[in-house]
Design an enzyme around this catalytic site. Structure first.
Site, PDB file in Angstrom:
ATOM      1  N   LEU A 133       0.824  -1.205   0.000  1.00 47.42           N
ATOM      2  CA  LEU A 133       0.000   0.000   0.000  1.00 47.42           C
ATOM      3  C   LEU A 133       0.859   1.256   0.000  1.00 47.42           C
ATOM      4  O   LEU A 133       0.723   2.111  -0.868  1.00 47.42           O
ATOM      5  CB  LEU A 133      -0.938  -0.010   1.211  1.00 47.42           C
ATOM      6  CG  LEU A 133      -1.821   1.219   1.411  1.00 47.42           C
ATOM      7  CD1 LEU A 133      -2.763   1.410   0.214  1.00 47.42           C
ATOM      8  CD2 LEU A 133      -2.628   1.117   2.709  1.00 47.42           C
ATOM      9  N   PRO A 136       6.794   5.893  -1.413  1.00 50.12           N
ATOM     10  CA  PRO A 136       7.723   6.886  -0.859  1.00 50.12           C
ATOM     11  C   PRO A 136       7.050   8.212  -0.496  1.00 50.12           C
ATOM     12  O   PRO A 136       7.431   8.864   0.484  1.00 50.12           O
ATOM     13  CB  PRO A 136       8.742   7.076  -1.990  1.00 50.12           C
ATOM     14  CG  PRO A 136       8.751   5.755  -2.702  1.00 50.12           C
ATOM     15  CD  PRO A 136       7.328   5.291  -2.655  1.00 50.12           C
ATOM     16  N   ILE A 165       7.738  -2.238   2.494  1.00 51.81           N
ATOM     17  CA  ILE A 165       7.030  -3.499   2.291  1.00 51.81           C
ATOM     18  C   ILE A 165       7.696  -4.593   3.115  1.00 51.81           C
ATOM     19  O   ILE A 165       8.841  -4.997   2.845  1.00 51.81           O
ATOM     20  CB  ILE A 165       7.010  -3.892   0.800  1.00 51.81           C
ATOM     21  CG1 ILE A 165       6.458  -2.751  -0.046  1.00 51.81           C
ATOM     22  CG2 ILE A 165       6.205  -5.176   0.608  1.00 51.81           C
ATOM     23  CD1 ILE A 165       5.090  -2.266   0.372  1.00 51.81           C
ATOM     24  N   ARG A 275      17.833 -10.596  41.262  1.00 53.56           N
ATOM     25  CA  ARG A 275      18.843  -9.576  41.496  1.00 53.56           C
ATOM     26  C   ARG A 275      18.718  -9.042  42.927  1.00 53.56           C
ATOM     27  O   ARG A 275      17.642  -8.584  43.327  1.00 53.56           O
ATOM     28  CB  ARG A 275      18.674  -8.439  40.485  1.00 53.56           C
ATOM     29  CG  ARG A 275      19.519  -7.195  40.739  1.00 53.56           C
ATOM     30  CD  ARG A 275      20.989  -7.432  40.479  1.00 53.56           C
ATOM     31  NE  ARG A 275      21.718  -6.175  40.457  1.00 53.56           N
ATOM     32  CZ  ARG A 275      23.043  -6.078  40.373  1.00 53.56           C
ATOM     33  NH1 ARG A 275      23.777  -7.188  40.302  1.00 53.56           N
ATOM     34  NH2 ARG A 275      23.638  -4.909  40.360  1.00 53.56           N
ATOM     35  N   GLN A 343      14.754  -0.180  32.307  1.00 47.48           N
ATOM     36  CA  GLN A 343      15.037   0.514  33.558  1.00 47.48           C
ATOM     37  C   GLN A 343      15.151  -0.468  34.724  1.00 47.48           C
ATOM     38  O   GLN A 343      16.025  -0.327  35.588  1.00 47.48           O
ATOM     39  CB  GLN A 343      13.942   1.544  33.845  1.00 47.48           C
ATOM     40  CG  GLN A 343      14.260   2.483  34.992  1.00 47.48           C
ATOM     41  CD  GLN A 343      15.355   3.492  34.641  1.00 47.48           C
ATOM     42  OE1 GLN A 343      15.632   3.738  33.475  1.00 47.48           O
ATOM     43  NE2 GLN A 343      15.989   4.064  35.654  1.00 47.48           N
ATOM     44  N   GLY A 346      18.410  -1.995  34.792  1.00 46.98           N
ATOM     45  CA  GLY A 346      19.507  -1.059  35.010  1.00 46.98           C
ATOM     46  C   GLY A 346      20.529  -1.124  33.887  1.00 46.98           C
ATOM     47  O   GLY A 346      20.179  -1.198  32.703  1.00 46.98           O
ATOM     48  N   GLU A 370       1.000   0.084  10.040  1.00 45.08           N
ATOM     49  CA  GLU A 370      -0.462  -0.021   9.930  1.00 45.08           C
ATOM     50  C   GLU A 370      -1.160   1.279  10.336  1.00 45.08           C
ATOM     51  O   GLU A 370      -2.249   1.269  10.911  1.00 45.08           O
ATOM     52  CB  GLU A 370      -1.004  -1.185  10.783  1.00 45.08           C
ATOM     53  CG  GLU A 370      -0.354  -2.521  10.544  1.00 45.08           C
ATOM     54  CD  GLU A 370      -0.704  -3.122   9.196  1.00 45.08           C
ATOM     55  OE1 GLU A 370      -1.408  -2.471   8.411  1.00 45.08           O
ATOM     56  OE2 GLU A 370      -0.254  -4.247   8.924  1.00 45.08           O
TER      57      GLU A 370
END
Length: 387
Positions: A133, A136, A165, A275, A343, A346, A370
């Protein structure tokens, strides 16, 4: 560390067949997708063999009629399968969504003879499709596309360039939206173009910040000849076909977005639970646990939104507004959740030793494809003010 060990999402599926289908999907994701996703993404390898495997398992044809080789599954089920695939590897989940989108024109607007001739091959898994569809100079303003198909004695000759595409240069067929008449939406039609057509070529794939295993390329139509029988729908109906396909395709993107977000959350939860800082898991700290709670809530809300829209589609109700809402909310959620996952990890989140940074890079494109999320807001606003 990855999200493979996370507890599977609990789902409400309408039939035992659907539950078995989801179990099969999860097995394929664990065996065929997750072990190779990071390495193939880093190398930019297109996993064509994975799509063949999914096709053999019936996962490339789920929402289409059984008489043509489809899975005859409701969109509610298809989208949840898509979410699982995207959680394992977005390039594959998005690829399945694009393939499904590329079959939409023929399945929805083709004649009985056209569907009988081409749809079984498209749904078998032996073929992979692409949807053409954008151009450029014609992205969100699709009605201004310039790729033109001139009528000949035997069919059409197509000249022009399509852009962005997915599967460009790799697909076995292209559902191409082209201009066959006057300027504007009424002069647009849909042609089904074989991937090996003479004078059809692909530019080198775009260099993207993510989704490196999913080739995105321009397609050049330099006098591509197609038979008249490859016109899908009526002459001048192409814009209508394109919009109908996009409504369904936006739900596919929404499901993929929630899949990526879920994978990022699973990774963050696993990391936060193992952690330790100051003698205890970082998940015990309120600031971080609240962040995880918000991520999980946003994902659940997004999943409920896309499933609600899918059920409207399955019931034969209008769902364009709901599809735009789902695409908007779910992709914004994916961007927020993947950023937060980085985040949570870390410094490790910023390294390629963990998939968090890949999820974040992949999530960004979902806010663009889309129809950008700005366009989704425009669509929703028009529905709200329509009299």
């Amino acid at each position: 560390m990855n999200a493979a060990s996370a507890k599977p999402v609990e789902r409400q599926l309408p039939t035992e067949e659907a539950r078995e289908l989801l179990t099969l999907t999860r097995e394929l994701v664990a065996r065929e997708l997750q072990p190779r996703a990071a390495e193939d993404e880093a190398a930019g390898r297109f996993p064509r063999d994975v799509f063949a495997t999914l096709g053999e398992a019936g996962l490339l044809s789920l929402p289409y009629p059984e008489q043509f080789g489809g899975g005859d599954q409701p969109y509610e089920v298809y989208l949840q399968v898509l979410e699982e695939l995207a959680a394992g590897w977005l390039a594959v989940g998005l690829g399945v969504s694009v393939h499904t989108l590329s079959c939409h024109a023929l399945a929805g607007f083709g004649t009985d003879e056209q569907r009988a001739a081409w749809l079984p091959g498209m749904l078998s898994g032996a073929q992979l499709g692409a949807y053409c569809l954008s151009e450029p100079q014609a992205g969100s303003d699709a009605a201004s596309l310039r790729t033109r198909a001139e009528s000949t004695a035997d069919g059409y000759v197509i000249r022009g360039t399509k852009a962005w595409i997915t599967h460009g240069g790799k697909a076995d067929f292209y559902s191409a939206i082209v201009r066959t008449g006057e300027d504007g939406p009424r002069g647009i039609s849909c042609l089904l173009v074989p991937g090996d057509a003479a004078n059809l070529s692909a530019a080198p794939p775009e260099h993207k910040m993510g989704m490196n295993s999913s080739p995105t390329a321009q397609l050049h139509f330099d006098g591509v000849e197609v038979d008249r029988e490859r016109l899908i729908g009526e002459l001048g109906q192409g814009f209508q076909i394109a919009l109908a396909a996009l409504d369904s395709g936006r739900l596919g993107i929404a499901a993929c977005a929630i899949g990526v977000a879920q994978a990022a959350l699973d990774l963050a939860v696993e990391y936060a639970g193992t952690r330790k800082q100051f003698g205890r898991p970082i998940a015990d700290f309120q600031g971080l646990s609240f962040m995880l709670a918000d991520m999980a809530t946003q994902i659940e809300a997004g999943r409920a939104l896309y499933l609600s829209a899918a059920r409207r589609k399955d019931a034969g109700l209008a769902f364009s507004k709901q599809a735009a809402m789902a695409k908007l909310f779910c992709t914004d959620t994916a961007m927020k959740v993947t950023t937060d996952a980085v985040q949570v990890l870390g410094g490790y989140g910023y390294t390629q030793d963990f998939p968090a940074e890949r999820y974040m890079r992949e999530a960004k494109v979902l806010q663009i494809v889309e129809g950008t999320n700005q366009i989704q807001r425009l669509v929703i606003g028009r529905h709200l003010t329509r009299v």
